[in-house]
Design a protein around this motif. Structure first.
Motif, PDB file in Angstrom:
ATOM      1  N   ILE A 244      -1.657  11.162  -4.214  1.00  0.00           N
ATOM      2  CA  ILE A 244      -0.930  10.202  -5.051  1.00  0.00           C
ATOM      3  C   ILE A 244      -1.532   8.833  -4.743  1.00  0.00           C
ATOM      4  O   ILE A 244      -1.536   8.406  -3.588  1.00  0.00           O
ATOM      5  CB  ILE A 244       0.584  10.176  -4.711  1.00  0.00           C
ATOM      6  N   GLU A 245      -2.025   8.158  -5.779  1.00  0.00           N
ATOM      7  CA  GLU A 245      -2.715   6.886  -5.556  1.00  0.00           C
ATOM      8  C   GLU A 245      -1.715   5.746  -5.353  1.00  0.00           C
ATOM      9  O   GLU A 245      -0.578   5.808  -5.822  1.00  0.00           O
ATOM     10  CB  GLU A 245      -3.627   6.566  -6.746  1.00  0.00           C
ATOM     11  N   ASP A 246      -2.182   4.693  -4.684  1.00  0.00           N
ATOM     12  CA  ASP A 246      -1.349   3.516  -4.448  1.00  0.00           C
ATOM     13  C   ASP A 246      -0.884   2.939  -5.793  1.00  0.00           C
ATOM     14  O   ASP A 246      -1.699   2.730  -6.690  1.00  0.00           O
ATOM     15  CB  ASP A 246      -2.161   2.476  -3.671  1.00  0.00           C
ATOM     16  N   GLY A 247       0.393   2.716  -5.922  1.00  0.00           N
ATOM     17  CA  GLY A 247       0.945   2.098  -7.130  1.00  0.00           C
ATOM     18  C   GLY A 247       1.234   3.065  -8.255  1.00  0.00           C
ATOM     19  O   GLY A 247       1.756   2.675  -9.299  1.00  0.00           O
ATOM     20  N   GLU A 248       0.915   4.328  -8.052  1.00  0.00           N
ATOM     21  CA  GLU A 248       1.075   5.305  -9.115  1.00  0.00           C
ATOM     22  C   GLU A 248       2.550   5.705  -9.292  1.00  0.00           C
ATOM     23  O   GLU A 248       3.297   5.719  -8.324  1.00  0.00           O
ATOM     24  CB  GLU A 248       0.255   6.540  -8.751  1.00  0.00           C
ATOM     25  N   PHE A 249       2.920   6.071 -10.520  1.00  0.00           N
ATOM     26  CA  PHE A 249       4.218   6.699 -10.766  1.00  0.00           C
ATOM     27  C   PHE A 249       3.934   8.182 -10.980  1.00  0.00           C
ATOM     28  O   PHE A 249       3.455   8.585 -12.037  1.00  0.00           O
ATOM     29  CB  PHE A 249       4.912   6.088 -11.985  1.00  0.00           C
ATOM     30  N   ALA A 250       4.201   8.984  -9.943  1.00  0.00           N
ATOM     31  CA  ALA A 250       3.906  10.417 -10.007  1.00  0.00           C
ATOM     32  C   ALA A 250       5.208  11.182 -10.198  1.00  0.00           C
ATOM     33  O   ALA A 250       6.225  10.837  -9.603  1.00  0.00           O
ATOM     34  CB  ALA A 250       3.227  10.871  -8.727  1.00  0.00           C
ATOM     35  N   VAL A 251       5.184  12.188 -11.044  1.00  0.00           N
ATOM     36  CA  VAL A 251       6.375  13.011 -11.263  1.00  0.00           C
ATOM     37  C   VAL A 251       6.073  14.459 -10.889  1.00  0.00           C
ATOM     38  O   VAL A 251       5.083  15.023 -11.347  1.00  0.00           O
ATOM     39  CB  VAL A 251       6.838  12.941 -12.736  1.00  0.00           C
ATOM     40  N   PHE A 252       6.907  15.018 -10.018  1.00  0.00           N
ATOM     41  CA  PHE A 252       6.847  16.460  -9.731  1.00  0.00           C
ATOM     42  C   PHE A 252       7.821  17.138 -10.678  1.00  0.00           C
ATOM     43  O   PHE A 252       9.023  16.854 -10.624  1.00  0.00           O
ATOM     44  CB  PHE A 252       7.287  16.780  -8.295  1.00  0.00           C
ATOM     45  N   VAL A 253       7.332  18.036 -11.511  1.00  0.00           N
ATOM     46  CA  VAL A 253       8.219  18.695 -12.466  1.00  0.00           C
ATOM     47  C   VAL A 253       8.013  20.201 -12.403  1.00  0.00           C
ATOM     48  O   VAL A 253       6.902  20.675 -12.147  1.00  0.00           O
ATOM     49  CB  VAL A 253       7.987  18.135 -13.900  1.00  0.00           C
TER      50      VAL A 253
ATOM     51  N   MET B 280       0.841  -1.206   0.000  1.00  0.00           N
ATOM     52  CA  MET B 280       0.000   0.000   0.000  1.00  0.00           C
ATOM     53  C   MET B 280       0.871   1.249   0.000  1.00  0.00           C
ATOM     54  O   MET B 280       1.952   1.273   0.539  1.00  0.00           O
ATOM     55  CB  MET B 280      -0.888   0.019   1.252  1.00  0.00           C
ATOM     56  N   GLY B 281       0.402   2.289  -0.590  1.00  0.00           N
ATOM     57  CA  GLY B 281       1.167   3.528  -0.591  1.00  0.00           C
ATOM     58  C   GLY B 281       0.378   4.677  -1.181  1.00  0.00           C
ATOM     59  O   GLY B 281       0.757   5.263  -2.197  1.00  0.00           O
ATOM     60  N   ARG B 282      -0.768   4.996  -0.544  1.00  0.00           N
ATOM     61  CA  ARG B 282      -1.545   6.157  -0.990  1.00  0.00           C
ATOM     62  C   ARG B 282      -1.125   7.343  -0.139  1.00  0.00           C
ATOM     63  O   ARG B 282      -1.157   7.283   1.089  1.00  0.00           O
ATOM     64  CB  ARG B 282      -3.049   5.890  -0.846  1.00  0.00           C
ATOM     65  N   ILE B 283      -0.712   8.419  -0.799  1.00  0.00           N
ATOM     66  CA  ILE B 283      -0.170   9.575  -0.086  1.00  0.00           C
ATOM     67  C   ILE B 283      -1.040  10.786  -0.355  1.00  0.00           C
ATOM     68  O   ILE B 283      -1.275  11.138  -1.517  1.00  0.00           O
ATOM     69  CB  ILE B 283       1.288   9.840  -0.533  1.00  0.00           C
ATOM     70  N   VAL B 284      -1.542  11.389   0.716  1.00  0.00           N
ATOM     71  CA  VAL B 284      -2.438  12.535   0.569  1.00  0.00           C
ATOM     72  C   VAL B 284      -1.863  13.734   1.316  1.00  0.00           C
ATOM     73  O   VAL B 284      -1.415  13.602   2.460  1.00  0.00           O
ATOM     74  CB  VAL B 284      -3.847  12.197   1.126  1.00  0.00           C
ATOM     75  N   LEU B 285      -1.837  14.874   0.647  1.00  0.00           N
ATOM     76  CA  LEU B 285      -1.438  16.122   1.299  1.00  0.00           C
ATOM     77  C   LEU B 285      -2.674  16.998   1.412  1.00  0.00           C
ATOM     78  O   LEU B 285      -3.371  17.202   0.428  1.00  0.00           O
ATOM     79  CB  LEU B 285      -0.374  16.871   0.489  1.00  0.00           C
ATOM     80  N   GLU B 286      -2.929  17.487   2.617  1.00  0.00           N
ATOM     81  CA  GLU B 286      -4.078  18.378   2.830  1.00  0.00           C
ATOM     82  C   GLU B 286      -3.584  19.709   3.346  1.00  0.00           C
ATOM     83  O   GLU B 286      -3.033  19.777   4.445  1.00  0.00           O
ATOM     84  CB  GLU B 286      -5.059  17.750   3.829  1.00  0.00           C
ATOM     85  N   LYS B 287      -3.764  20.749   2.542  1.00  0.00           N
ATOM     86  CA  LYS B 287      -3.397  22.117   2.926  1.00  0.00           C
ATOM     87  C   LYS B 287      -1.969  22.208   3.462  1.00  0.00           C
ATOM     88  O   LYS B 287      -1.695  22.916   4.426  1.00  0.00           O
ATOM     89  CB  LYS B 287      -4.363  22.643   4.007  1.00  0.00           C
TER      90      LYS B 287
END
Ligand code: ADP
Ligand code: MG
Length: 334
Positions: free
Chosen positions: A26-35, A1-8
């Motif tokens: 960021i959903e579980d299993g997702e490949f997210a890129v900060f650019v 599992m690895g769902r990451i949520v940022l709130e404010k």
């Protein structure tokens, strides 16, 4: 599992607000890129998630649990940096095993985990070497191996390929993607390189000055950039942005047209221009064309063997269904 949520979540250094309050999932299993460009807050955001920086406000939630006050080692995340931060006097095996030894895991269990990580990273033949005897790409693989053995719920990468030469970067990009396909673990990857973002991401988060400008799949961002910043940032060469009368004709303050959406025609084009530079890449040619009434030269993508050179006149026809329109405040006109 690895769902990451940022709130404010926000971050202030001294009295400078580097990241105004933002929300992100960021959903579980997702490949997210900060650019985003250098200094826009990508590393800070990643470090907030890792717990290496304290938030100034807001909550960070991993798999439903608020971890805002939880120490980095207890968040179940593993971070990989641009500088590999390997121990030079230890072998590859010992470097990869290091976090497990810290946890005082059984030696047989450590060996098994190191072997699995080494196999998936093609490092099996190098386990007895020291970092000084490895190439840059191999060193970065060791750093990734050290992250893998911890079996984190998410991997956080901060510009991991910036120290590698161009050819190696492309290869490592593929390796990291293959690793993601294999492990299916959430990955957050920070880069200033929009090509890396486009080629690797399930989800791209475009940042500017600590603000999220747009979140979407690579093609969503390419096809429908929300504003002028994203329009100019995503895509190589850049989208042509044209203001003034030419844009007013289309009911916009600025129109955008990508180089690949302008055709060179023999007659009846919308714009008549003169080629200032033609860049022959072999597969494609990029023409820079000066057009009367348009301030910046237009970039036009054409076929590799087009016989056009400096000073030639060309007639250009933009594909009108590919036109992007923006309002005075920079937002896309729907
Ligand atoms: P990026 O990774 O996108 O290049 P950073 O997250 O490193 O950007 O930095 C964002 C902004 O925050 C920059 O203006 C940087 O100078 C500032 N910053 C980062 N860390 C600190 C710090 N520890 N103290 C003060 N300012 C910082
Ligand atoms: Mg950074």
């Amino acid at each position: 599992m690895g769902r990451i949520v940022l709130e404010k979540v926000s971050k202030t250094f001294g009295d400078v607000e580097v990241i105004p309050p933002l929300d992100l999932a960021i959903e579980d299993g997702e490949f997210a890129v900060f650019v985003g460009p250098s200094g826009c807050g990508k590393s800070t955001l990643l470090r907030l998630i890792a717990g290496l920086e304290d938030t100034s406000s807001g909550e960070i939630i991993i798999d439903g649990e608020t971890v805002t006050e939880v120490s980095p080692s207890k968040r179940g995340l593993a971070m990989v940096f641009q500088s590999y931060a390997l121990y030079p006097h230890m072998t590859v095996r010992k470097n990869i095993a290091f976090p497990l030894r810290m946890e005082k895991m059984d030696q047989s269990e450590i060996d098994a985990k190191v072997d699995i990580a080494a196999t998936s990273l093609n490092l099996t033949d190098y386990l007895d070497r020291k970092p000084g005897q490895l190439s840059g790409g191999q060193r970065q693989r060791v750093a990734i191996g050290r992250a893998i053995v911890r079996e984190p719920s998410a991997f956080l990468f901060d510009e991991p390929l910036s120290n590698l030469d161009a050819a190696l970067r492309v290869g490592m990009r593929m390796e990291i993607l293959e690793l993601h396909n294999k492990l299916k673990t959430t990955m957050i990857y920070v880069t200033h390189d929009q090509v890396e973002a486009m080629t690797m991401a399930d989800k791209i988060v475009v940042l500017q000055a600590g603000v999220i400008e747009q979140v979407g799949t690579p093609l969503e961002l390419y096809r429908a950039p929300r504003n002028l910043f994203v329009a100019g940032f995503i895509g190589s060469p850049k989208m042509n942005l044209i203001a003034g009368e030419e844009a007013a004709k289309h009911g916009a303050t600025t129109i955008g047209i990508r180089p690949e959406h302008i055709d060179i025609v023999t007659s009846g084009g919308v714009w008549e221009g003169t080629v200032s530079v033609s860049e022959h890449l072999g597969s494609d040619t990029f023409l820079h064309v000066n057009v009367d009434g348009i301030e910046e030269p237009l970039t036009v993508r054409s076929i590799g063997d087009i016989a056009v050179r400096h000073g030639d006149k060309v007639s250009l026809s933009p594909r009108l269904n590919e036109l992007h329109k923006f309002r005075e405040d920079g937002l896309r006109v729907e």
